[in-house]
Design a protein around this motif. Structure first.
Motif, PDB file in Angstrom:
ATOM      1  N   TYR A 165      68.419  48.948  41.522  1.00  0.00           N
ATOM      2  CA  TYR A 165      68.185  47.498  41.448  1.00  0.00           C
ATOM      3  C   TYR A 165      67.776  46.875  42.769  1.00  0.00           C
ATOM      4  CZ  TYR A 165      73.050  48.277  42.865  1.00  0.00           C
ATOM      5  OH  TYR A 165      74.170  48.762  43.476  1.00  0.00           O
ATOM      6  N   ILE A 217      68.720  39.920  39.755  1.00  0.00           N
ATOM      7  CA  ILE A 217      67.350  39.393  39.830  1.00  0.00           C
ATOM      8  C   ILE A 217      66.440  40.571  40.170  1.00  0.00           C
ATOM      9  CG2 ILE A 217      65.808  37.737  40.970  1.00  0.00           C
ATOM     10  CD1 ILE A 217      68.301  36.085  41.747  1.00  0.00           C
ATOM     11  N   GLN A 271      76.423  42.225  57.217  1.00  0.00           N
ATOM     12  CA  GLN A 271      76.009  42.947  56.012  1.00  0.00           C
ATOM     13  C   GLN A 271      74.740  43.729  56.280  1.00  0.00           C
ATOM     14  OE1 GLN A 271      74.170  41.363  52.147  1.00  0.00           O
ATOM     15  NE2 GLN A 271      76.328  41.570  51.622  1.00  0.00           N
ATOM     16  N   GLY A 272      74.655  44.891  55.667  1.00  0.00           N
ATOM     17  CA  GLY A 272      73.446  45.678  55.829  1.00  0.00           C
ATOM     18  C   GLY A 272      73.375  46.824  54.854  1.00  0.00           C
ATOM     19  N   GLU A 292      80.071  46.848  41.482  1.00  0.00           N
ATOM     20  CA  GLU A 292      78.802  46.800  40.736  1.00  0.00           C
ATOM     21  C   GLU A 292      78.959  46.915  39.228  1.00  0.00           C
ATOM     22  OE1 GLU A 292      76.724  45.677  42.706  1.00  0.00           O
ATOM     23  OE2 GLU A 292      76.879  46.628  44.656  1.00  0.00           O
ATOM     24  N   MET A 338      77.086  42.372  39.437  1.00  0.00           N
ATOM     25  CA  MET A 338      75.949  41.525  39.075  1.00  0.00           C
ATOM     26  C   MET A 338      76.072  41.162  37.601  1.00  0.00           C
ATOM     27  SD  MET A 338      72.840  43.487  41.001  1.00  0.00           S
ATOM     28  CE  MET A 338      73.474  45.109  40.626  1.00  0.00           C
ATOM     29  N   LEU A 357      66.747  41.734  48.751  1.00  0.00           N
ATOM     30  CA  LEU A 357      67.367  42.593  47.746  1.00  0.00           C
ATOM     31  C   LEU A 357      66.716  42.348  46.394  1.00  0.00           C
ATOM     32  CD1 LEU A 357      71.081  41.928  48.774  1.00  0.00           C
ATOM     33  CD2 LEU A 357      69.482  43.596  49.718  1.00  0.00           C
ATOM     34  N   TYR A 358      66.161  41.120  46.223  1.00  0.00           N
ATOM     35  CA  TYR A 358      65.537  40.725  44.950  1.00  0.00           C
ATOM     36  C   TYR A 358      64.428  39.736  45.262  1.00  0.00           C
ATOM     37  CZ  TYR A 358      69.083  37.234  46.026  1.00  0.00           C
ATOM     38  OH  TYR A 358      69.881  36.331  46.689  1.00  0.00           O
ATOM     39  N   LEU A 368      82.733  45.016  49.224  1.00  0.00           N
ATOM     40  CA  LEU A 368      82.089  46.174  48.596  1.00  0.00           C
ATOM     41  C   LEU A 368      82.134  45.936  47.094  1.00  0.00           C
ATOM     42  CD1 LEU A 368      80.926  49.089  49.281  1.00  0.00           C
ATOM     43  CD2 LEU A 368      83.169  49.933  48.553  1.00  0.00           C
ATOM     44  N   ARG A 369      81.064  45.367  46.574  1.00  0.00           N
ATOM     45  CA  ARG A 369      81.065  45.130  45.128  1.00  0.00           C
ATOM     46  C   ARG A 369      81.172  46.452  44.391  1.00  0.00           C
ATOM     47  NH1 ARG A 369      76.340  40.770  43.854  1.00  0.00           N
ATOM     48  NH2 ARG A 369      77.180  38.989  45.004  1.00  0.00           N
ATOM     49  N   PRO A 390      73.833  36.641  39.627  1.00  0.00           N
ATOM     50  CA  PRO A 390      72.965  37.203  38.589  1.00  0.00           C
ATOM     51  C   PRO A 390      72.135  38.351  39.152  1.00  0.00           C
ATOM     52  CG  PRO A 390      71.979  35.221  39.508  1.00  0.00           C
ATOM     53  CD  PRO A 390      73.339  35.346  40.128  1.00  0.00           C
ATOM     54  N   GLY A 406      78.874  49.115  52.964  1.00  0.00           N
ATOM     55  CA  GLY A 406      78.849  50.186  51.981  1.00  0.00           C
ATOM     56  C   GLY A 406      79.953  51.213  52.087  1.00  0.00           C
ATOM     57  N   ARG A 450      83.179  54.820  44.809  1.00  0.00           N
ATOM     58  CA  ARG A 450      83.206  53.373  45.053  1.00  0.00           C
ATOM     59  C   ARG A 450      84.650  52.858  44.951  1.00  0.00           C
ATOM     60  NH1 ARG A 450      78.625  50.942  47.197  1.00  0.00           N
ATOM     61  NH2 ARG A 450      78.638  48.735  46.713  1.00  0.00           N
TER      62      ARG A 450
HETATM   63  N1  SAH Z   1      74.952  48.102  51.362  1.00  0.00           N
HETATM   64  C1  SAH Z   1      76.031  47.163  51.166  1.00  0.00           C
HETATM   65  C2  SAH Z   1      75.533  45.757  50.948  1.00  0.00           C
HETATM   66  C3  SAH Z   1      74.790  45.629  49.657  1.00  0.00           C
HETATM   67  S1  SAH Z   1      73.878  44.145  49.408  1.00  0.00           S
HETATM   68  C4  SAH Z   1      76.896  47.641  50.026  1.00  0.00           C
HETATM   69  O1  SAH Z   1      76.562  48.661  49.398  1.00  0.00           O
HETATM   70  O2  SAH Z   1      77.917  47.041  49.757  1.00  0.00           O
HETATM   71  C5  SAH Z   1      75.089  43.150  48.598  1.00  0.00           C
HETATM   72  C6  SAH Z   1      75.025  43.053  47.085  1.00  0.00           C
HETATM   73  O3  SAH Z   1      73.777  42.542  46.646  1.00  0.00           O
HETATM   74  C7  SAH Z   1      75.146  44.337  46.320  1.00  0.00           C
HETATM   75  O4  SAH Z   1      76.463  44.764  46.263  1.00  0.00           O
HETATM   76  C8  SAH Z   1      74.552  43.986  44.954  1.00  0.00           C
HETATM   77  O5  SAH Z   1      75.584  43.617  44.028  1.00  0.00           O
HETATM   78  C9  SAH Z   1      73.682  42.776  45.266  1.00  0.00           C
HETATM   79  N2  SAH Z   1      72.281  43.047  44.876  1.00  0.00           N
HETATM   80  C10 SAH Z   1      71.518  44.106  45.227  1.00  0.00           C
HETATM   81  N3  SAH Z   1      70.337  44.071  44.578  1.00  0.00           N
HETATM   82  C11 SAH Z   1      70.361  42.964  43.799  1.00  0.00           C
HETATM   83  C12 SAH Z   1      69.444  42.403  42.852  1.00  0.00           C
HETATM   84  N4  SAH Z   1      68.268  42.972  42.587  1.00  0.00           N
HETATM   85  N5  SAH Z   1      69.817  41.252  42.226  1.00  0.00           N
HETATM   86  C13 SAH Z   1      70.982  40.669  42.496  1.00  0.00           C
HETATM   87  N6  SAH Z   1      71.888  41.170  43.344  1.00  0.00           N
HETATM   88  C14 SAH Z   1      71.587  42.310  43.988  1.00  0.00           C
END
Ligand code: SAH
Length: 352
Positions: free
Chosen positions: A71, A236, A109-110, A165, A204, A310-311, A162-163, A234, A142, A185
């Motif tokens: 994603y 995206i 964040q990265g 997901e 998400m 990211l989106y 750390l989501r 959401p 991460g 995770r």
């Molecule tokens: N590398 C770090 C930071 C991730 S970016 C990590 O793994 O935790 C932070 C968050 O952005 C992610 O955890 C994800 O839930 C969200 N994200 C990534 N791609 C996305 C997308 N296409 N749409 C919406 N949220 C997104």
């Protein structure tokens, strides 16, 4: 009145529902009950936090990543992404600028950029804490080993985002390459909590292949984990990922999830995220009206903002930190809340 009133009342009292009840919250979602729950969620946030909104200065310090999440726009195989990483000096400067606005939390964040060695990264954390001893440092970099997380904590980091997901192994495998697993995770989140961090999990809303069963599992997992922070937004799509043609997550469903989370976790730190502000221009304000109490203005230097994508369509990518900050303070004030200058720790947390 819809059919969900009894479930919403139960959620408020018992702070959880059964799996089937969580599913019904979505299959029977309707405007009257949604508004009823929204008002309860907002009241709950106000009862716990008043009209205070905590600000977190977000520093997107690298978009190099070893991972290939399907994603994400900064996934390893997106060769169209223009890569960058900030130097220690640049990161410290972002903190200084944010400190001047009254920010007392910095979020680093990265992507999972392995060129930052543990010792160097710990040195950076120490330097931020030395320059700004009254500030909290949050990391969002991460999956790492327990030993590495311990080093970060000892260096002075306070919180870790750390989501998870998606909590379902089956769904996790649809969103990630095989080398990434939900087991690892979850292991990371357990280790982080155990070490003493304030932890943030999340997911998400409307990610590809998500079902209401999977969403119910996310709520059940969060209940069990009991994190200090929960980040949701959401999904995206991003044009240079395999999910380019997937539909975006629903705005209303994201707000609805925020309200559910506020009823489940009255004191959790709950951001109205940038992704929510991206799918709707008033998304962050509505997030607050649905129980959110945190906003994360970007402190990233202007010239790298359009690279941390990211989106598609991400907001605030053409602005200076000062503009972002002023804009958000204004948005918060216009809905009768105030941006406060404090670390904003979770009430139950003390550093061990
Ligand atoms: N590398 C770090 C930071 C991730 S970016 C990590 O793994 O935790 C932070 C968050 O952005 C992610 O955890 C994800 O839930 C969200 N994200 C990534 N791609 C996305 C997308 N296409 N749409 C919406 N949220 C997104």
């Amino acid at each position: 009145m819809g059919t969900l009133r009894p479930l919403i009342d139960k959620l408020q009292v018992e702070r959880t529902l059964t799996h089937d009840e969580f599913v019904r919250m979505f299959t029977e979602r309707n405007p009257e009950d949604s508004e009823y729950m929204r008002a309860l969620a907002q009241e709950t946030a106000v009862a716990n936090y008043g009209h205070d909104i905590y600000l977190r200065g977000l520093i997107e310090f690298t978009n190099y990543c070893r991972n290939d999440c399907l994603y994400c726009g900064i996934r390893r195989s997106n060769d169209k992404a223009e890569r960058y990483r900030l130097t220690t000096e640049e990161i410290l400067e972002c903190c200084d600028i944010g400190y001047g606005f009254g920010l007392r939390t910095f979020v680093l964040q990265g992507g999972e950029d392995m060129t930052y060695k543990d010792d160097d990264f710990c040195e950076l954390i120490r330097q931020i804490k030395k320059q700004h001893p009254d500030c909290a440092v949050t990391l969002s970099v991460g999956e790492r080993s327990r030993e590495t997380y311990e080093k970060y904590y000892e260096a002075g980091a306070d919180r870790y985002l750390l989501r998870h997901e998606t909590s379902s192994p089956e769904h996790y495998a649809m969103l990630h390459p095989a080398e990434l697993t939900i087991e690892n995770r979850k292991r990371c989140l357990r280790d982080l909590k155990d070490i003493g961090f304030q932890i943030g999990a999340g997911f998400m809303v409307g990610s590809p292949y998500q079902t209401y069963d999977y969403l119910a599992e996310d709520f059940e997992y969060l209940r069990e984990l009991d994190p200090h922070m929960i980040g949701i937004g959401p999904f995206i799509h991003h044009k240079d990922t395999p999910f380019r043609d997937m539909p975006d997550g629903s705005y209303e469903e994201t707000l609805y999830c925020l309200a559910i989370l506020r009823l489940m976790f009255p004191r959790v730190l709950l951001p109205a995220t940038t992704a929510l502000g991206t799918i709707n221009p008033l998304g962050r304000e509505e997030g607050i009206r649905h129980g959110a109490n945190v906003i994360m203005p970007s402190l990233s230097p202007k010239d790298v903002r359009q690279k941390y994508l990211l989106y598609d369509g991400k907001i605030c990518t053409g602005e200076e930190a000062a503009e972002c900050h002023a804009c958000l303070e204004g948005r918060i004030a216009r809905i009768g809340y105030r941006a406060v200058s404090s670390r904003g720790d979770h009430a139950d947390w003390v550093r061990k």
